[in-house]
Design a protein around this motif. Structure first.
Motif, mmCIF file in Angstrom:
data_model
loop_
_atom_site.group_PDB
_atom_site.id
_atom_site.type_symbol
_atom_site.label_atom_id
_atom_site.label_comp_id
_atom_site.label_asym_id
_atom_site.label_seq_id
_atom_site.Cartn_x
_atom_site.Cartn_y
_atom_site.Cartn_z
ATOM 1 N N ILE A 1 3.393 37.958 55.722
ATOM 2 C CA ILE A 1 3.724 38.769 54.543
ATOM 3 C C ILE A 1 4.808 38.071 53.738
ATOM 4 O O ILE A 1 4.761 38.031 52.499
ATOM 5 C CB ILE A 1 4.142 40.194 54.968
ATOM 6 N N LEU B 1 -0.643 48.751 67.072
ATOM 7 C CA LEU B 1 0.200 49.914 67.379
ATOM 8 C C LEU B 1 -0.492 50.854 68.365
ATOM 9 O O LEU B 1 0.148 51.395 69.273
ATOM 10 C CB LEU B 1 0.573 50.646 66.089
ATOM 11 N N CYS C 1 5.617 54.363 65.904
ATOM 12 C CA CYS C 1 4.544 53.492 65.409
ATOM 13 C C CYS C 1 4.204 53.828 63.954
ATOM 14 O O CYS C 1 3.928 52.928 63.158
ATOM 15 C CB CYS C 1 3.310 53.610 66.288
ATOM 16 N N MET D 1 6.748 52.122 61.808
ATOM 17 C CA MET D 1 6.556 50.664 61.742
ATOM 18 C C MET D 1 5.342 50.322 60.858
ATOM 19 O O MET D 1 5.377 49.366 60.083
ATOM 20 C CB MET D 1 6.348 50.073 63.150
ATOM 21 N N TYR D 2 4.283 51.112 60.995
ATOM 22 C CA TYR D 2 3.086 50.837 60.209
ATOM 23 C C TYR D 2 3.383 51.001 58.725
ATOM 24 O O TYR D 2 2.974 50.197 57.892
ATOM 25 C CB TYR D 2 1.956 51.779 60.636
ATOM 26 N N VAL E 1 5.223 47.952 57.481
ATOM 27 C CA VAL E 1 4.342 46.800 57.270
ATOM 28 C C VAL E 1 3.547 46.973 55.980
ATOM 29 O O VAL E 1 3.461 46.056 55.156
ATOM 30 C CB VAL E 1 3.379 46.607 58.469
ATOM 31 N N LEU E 2 2.999 48.181 55.785
ATOM 32 C CA LEU E 2 2.200 48.413 54.582
ATOM 33 C C LEU E 2 3.056 48.297 53.329
ATOM 34 O O LEU E 2 2.609 47.762 52.308
ATOM 35 C CB LEU E 2 1.529 49.793 54.646
#
Lengths: 636, 331
Positions: free
Chosen positions: A347, A376, B43, B46-47, B50-51
């Motif tokens: 990224i 995850l 989670c 964290m997701y 990232v997005l």
């Protein structure tokens, strides 16, 4: 740019002499005897993709059956064979082979070598793989396909509960593919350490090549374990040993330990090369060398090591000591660290670079969105208590399709699209590529996201049908509809490549303006790859060389097959060594080995008598030929 | 959060969730649900990060820039390096939290507490043999494919297998545990809510893995005790119109595999039928329990469960009616 490093004077004549020296014979004889890694690699990739399509058709049949509750389309016996074949095909006949095959094609080109270290071993590997794959599909069509799952747990796969030859065919297919896998793995290791272009120090090796190296080592350490498991299983079934017979002092958990000590690294064997592909695509399409190269390499190596410490998380429900199981929880979660580092670096590269959103980069973005979610849920199933709930449910099915399709197949589709112009010399259609991507991406999410919820609603895996009153109907139907879209996307993708291979515009040497060595030579590359060994001075040689063109090294013979060996770490030119000519012996060895393996399915004496022709073929293969063994010190 | 997740999932499925870990009804499944909640929070965060990063990177591509590739270091490198360290620290902290939660919950799952109810479950292709154990043999109950539990008392379940590996899983009460030939496993369940739940074999065990379910009823202690007392009774001598059915049962193939306490039928190869009519379903959840379905099942077992070990026994229509009437009387 690519052609400029060839000294103009000798170019035409040199090309002719090198072409003659490295040529594969024409016609059928050439098909059977070639040792060119490009021909074998391409053949290997295409064969693996054919099995990907076959495995996909099996998946489609399962979605058809599960679209409705209490569906009577497919009976339990056929269904069990179908899901066993689907897993077996995707893991053994598509996943590992396709990733190794990409390495066979690309590694020599990316490190500026003429060939691989053991060209004939590649040929042998391909024939073994093909024989094993064809054998199990023929068996499946004859209704002797595997029935105990791709993992074949004992005692369900043992002599009592899986009578007949179904499981033996499966176990022997594993042997075929493992032999094939090991042959390529040692080849890649030797090629990596000895055949890199002068100046390509370990710190300058492209990330894809690094990922193939780590993968090769993992294959070497993991595959013997599954060969032991299936070997013991066959011996239990064929000659009445009791390795896995609990009532005679055998142990069923031993099988699971052996299988997963291979099985868990196996998924990383499929996944690591995909990470390498992502790095190459990100660098090229973001016009920037990947941020954090040392971190990326160390993350690959760390993932390789850690993947051998996680196998027990497939066995949390088998009643292992709790403290021991908790250790594997920690180890399994730790692997999120190197994965997280890599995600950050990609990224960051995209953020800092100049991204062009062509199809390969779209697949990388699709990969990040999908794989991170799968990673995850992987953290979730690594937790012993939570795994006890979701293990063997559709939640896990969703999880590993997110990591294997999202994490490996998406990058692979991007990579095949990216290197297609190099291999075929023609450009794919970008519009069709993008339409295919969106169909695949959205179709995938519709197919597999509902499976998370199904698992949490208690739907177990590997059921050929389910009752209507449990609330699973709607989500299963949605998933099956998503699969239709996924299939449409895959069809678009592959049709695009099939048509473009003939009708696409000519690509030229470096259509994407990439920085690594494979783009320095023509598309498709000549039989000898490079007229002169290129000299590497950085991580992105073509970008650094700019308009001046690459520096090259002279002094290689043009009239005999010769590769340049360099030192393992610094890649200093060391010696020139002969390279094998086309040979029929790999094919003969593969045929005799196939005879031995198939005979052994039916009778233990097949191993004894079958080894005689194998030995004869090997004697023929290794019969000393003076022209191969010529070694000359490089005079600097 | 917790209730929200349940409601969303159940709405999506449009169902009652009586075979779902999202609807925990025991201490153990409740503790595991807490792990699930912690996972969703960490989670999910964290997701989202990232997005966000990915979206920012894609958005930033709109800025004007040259086309020359960067093979070396760029000006942003020091900033990215600092962010990388921060990101890694965040990942490590998140994982540490999750490992700790997971470890602490795992320790609690094995605790049975004082005076648990001891139950032995033996898996077979494709049904469950169940035995409520007691030091006094006269207090032992044998049944099949159905579990009754008292609310608030820990049940200590000992897991055996007679053939292949199966997995014992009642998601509303506890996580799954495998039944492995040659080994004995345990699972503890302490129900906290009354209700009817469903369990299902979770390890692929052959042709009828899909039809290996288990009905579970959690009752208040006094109702459980009433059930237990009823189960302790042998089958009564049949009234005259049912005697023919019992006679046929004891003289046809049925008696080779099944037991009915109080009669000479004592085989253990198939489910104990002493109180078969009191059960919710037959053939391990494949059919609802009714006299008609008993008839369907006995007439052609492989039509209901292809591959089942229950043989097809030749019976005339009258014989079938007599046997099913007798079985349906075994409350």
């Amino acid at each position: 740019m690519s052609d400029e490093f060839l000294p103009v004077v000798a170019e035409g004549e040199l090309h002719q002499r090198l072409s003659r020296t490295w040529a594969t014979p024409r016609g059928l004889w050439g098909v059977l005897t070639t040792v060119d890694p490009k021909i074998i690699g391409r053949r290997y990739v295409i064969t693996a993709l054919v099995f990907f399509v076959l495995g996909g058709i099996l998946a489609g049949l399962m979605r058809l059956q599960l679209a409705r509750p209490e569906s009577g389309l497919i009976g339990p016996d056929r269904y069990n064979q179908i899901f066993s074949m689907h897993g077996t095909t995707m893991m053994f006949l598509f996943g590992v082979p396709v990733m190794e095959a990409m390495g066979v094609y690309l590694v020599p080109l990316m490190i500026g070598a003429r060939s691989m270290a053991f060209p004939r071993l590649n040929a042998f590997s391909y024939w073994m793989y093909l024989a094993g794959a064809v054998m199990i599909f023929v068996a499946f069509i004859l209704n002797i396909g595997p029935e105990a799952g791709w993992f074949a747990y004992t005692p369900l796969s043992g002599p009592v509960y899986s009578a007949g030859k179904r499981t033996d065919v499966w176990a022997q297919m594993v042997t075929f593919t493992e032999v094939a896998g090991l042959a390529v793995a040692v080849n890649i290791v030797a090629t990596f350490f000895k055949l890199r272009a002068p100046g390509m120090t370990l710190a300058r090796v492209p990330l894809f090549v690094w990922s193939e190296l780590v993968t090769a080592f993992m294959i070497i350490f993991a595959m013997p374990s599954v060969m032991l498991a299936t070997g013991f299983l066959m011996s239990d079934r064929l000659v009445g040993t009791h390795f896995f017979n609990a009532s005679e002092g055998g142990d069923n958990l031993l099988y699971q330990h052996l299988f997963w000590f291979f099985g868990h690294p196996e998924v990383y064997i499929i996944f690591l090369p995909a990470l390498g592909m992502v790095s190459q695509i990100v660098a090229t399409f973001c016009r920037r060398t990947v941020f954090g190269y040392p971190v990326m390499v160390l993350a690959l190596v760390a993932t390789g090591f850690l993947s051998f410490g996680l196998w027990v998380h497939h066995m949390f429900a088998t009643g292992l000591p709790r403290m021991g199981a908790s250790f594997y929880t920690a180890a399994s979660m730790t692997i999120a660290v190197p994965s997280g580092l890599q995600i950050f670096c990609w990224i960051a590269t995209m953020w800092d670079g100049k991204p062009r959103f062509a199809t390969p980069l779209l697949y990388v973005i699709g990969f990040i969105v999908t794989f991170v979610l799968g990673g995850l849920t992987g953290v979730m199933v690594a937790s012993v208590p939570l795994d006890l709930q979701v293990h063997d449910t559709y939640f896990v099915v969703a999880h590993f399709h997110y990591v294997l399709i999202g994490g490996a197949v998406f990058p692979l589709l991007g990579a095949i699209y990216y290197w297609f112009p190099k291999a075929m010399g023609r450009m794919p259609n970008e519009r069709a590529g993008q339409i295919g991507f969106w169909l695949v991406f959205v179709g995938f999410q519709i197919t597999f996201f509902p499976m998370h919820i199904l698992g949490l609603l208690g739907m177990p895996r590997r059921v050929y049908t389910y009752p209507a009153h449990l609330g699973w109907d709607g989500l299963n139907l949605l998933s099956s509809l998503g699969a239709v879209m996924l299939v449409a996307g895959m069809a678009t993708y592959f049709l695009n490549l099939l048509i473009s291979a003939r009708k696409g515009p000519l690509a030229g040497a470096n259509p994407w303006d990439a920085g690594t060595l494979e783009w320095a030579t023509t598309s498709p590359p000549p039989v000898y790859n490079f007229a002169y060994p290129p000299v590497v001075e950085g991580r992105e040689p073509l970008w650094e060389a700019g308009d001046q063109g690459l520096a090259v090294m002279e002094g290689m013979k043009a009239d005999t097959r010769e590769v340049l060996l360099t030192s393992a770490a610094e890649a200093k030119p060391d010696i020139r060594e002969g390279s094998a000519k086309p040979s029929v012996w790999p094919l003969l060895t593969a045929l005799t080995t196939t005879g031995m393996f198939i005979a052994t399915i039916f009778n233990e004496w097949g191993l004894v008598w079958g080894s005689i022709p194998v030995t004869l073929a090997l004697v023929g293969w290794f019969w000393p030929r003076p022209d191969h063994s010529e070694i000359a010190k490089v005079v600097a | 959060m917790r209730r929200g997740a349940v409601i969303v999932a159940l709405l999506l499925a449009g169902c009652s969730g009586h075979q779902s870990p999202l609807n925990p009804s025991a201490d153990q499944s409740g503790a595991i649900f807490d792990v699930w909640t912690a996972m969703m929070v960490v989670c999910g965060f964290m997701y989202l990060l990232v997005l966000t990063g990915l979206t920012w990177a894609i958005w930033r591509a709109r800025r004007p820039m040259g086309l020359a590739p960067d093979a070396g270091h760029t000006a942003a490198e020091p900033l990215l390096e600092r962010s990388l360290i921060g990101w890694t620290a965040l990942v490590v902290v998140g994982l540490t939290v999750l490992i700790t939660v997971s470890f602490l919950v795992d320790r609690r799952l094995a605790e049975a507490g004082p005076k648990p109810l001891n139950i032995k479950v033996t898996a077979n292709q494709w049904w469950w043999a169940i035995e409520y154990q007691d030091p006094d043999p006269s207090q032992t109950i044998r049944t099949a494919n159905e579990l009754h539990l008292p609310m608030g008392r820990a049940a200590h379940v000992e897991l055996h297998s007679n053939d292949v590996i199966h997995s014992f899983w009642i998601p509303n009460l506890a996580g799954k545990e495998d039944l492995i030939p040659g080994r004995v496993n345990q699972v503890v369940m302490t129900p906290r809510r009354t209700g009817v739940f469903r369990g299902q074999c979770a390890e692929f065990c052959g042709l009828q893995h899909a039809h290996m379910a288990l009905d579970v009823t959690v009752d208040p202690p006094e109702r459980f005790e009433a059930w237990r007392q009823a189960q302790l009774q042998p089958a009564p001598d049949p009234s005259s119109d049912l005697a023919e059915g019992q006679h046929l049962f004891l003289t046809k193939a049925c008696v080779m595999c099944h037991a009915i306490a109080g009669t000479s039928a004592a085989a253990v190869a198939g489910p104990d039928l002493t109180h078969v009519a009191s059960r919710k379903s037959i053939a391990a959840g494949a059919l609802a329990n009714s006299q008609t379905n008993l008839g369907r099942w006995i007439t052609d077992p492989t039509a209901i469960k292809p591959g089942t070990t229950m043989p097809k026994v030749k019976l005339t229509g009258d014989e079938m009616a007599a046997i099913t009437a007798y079985l349906a009387s075994l409350k």
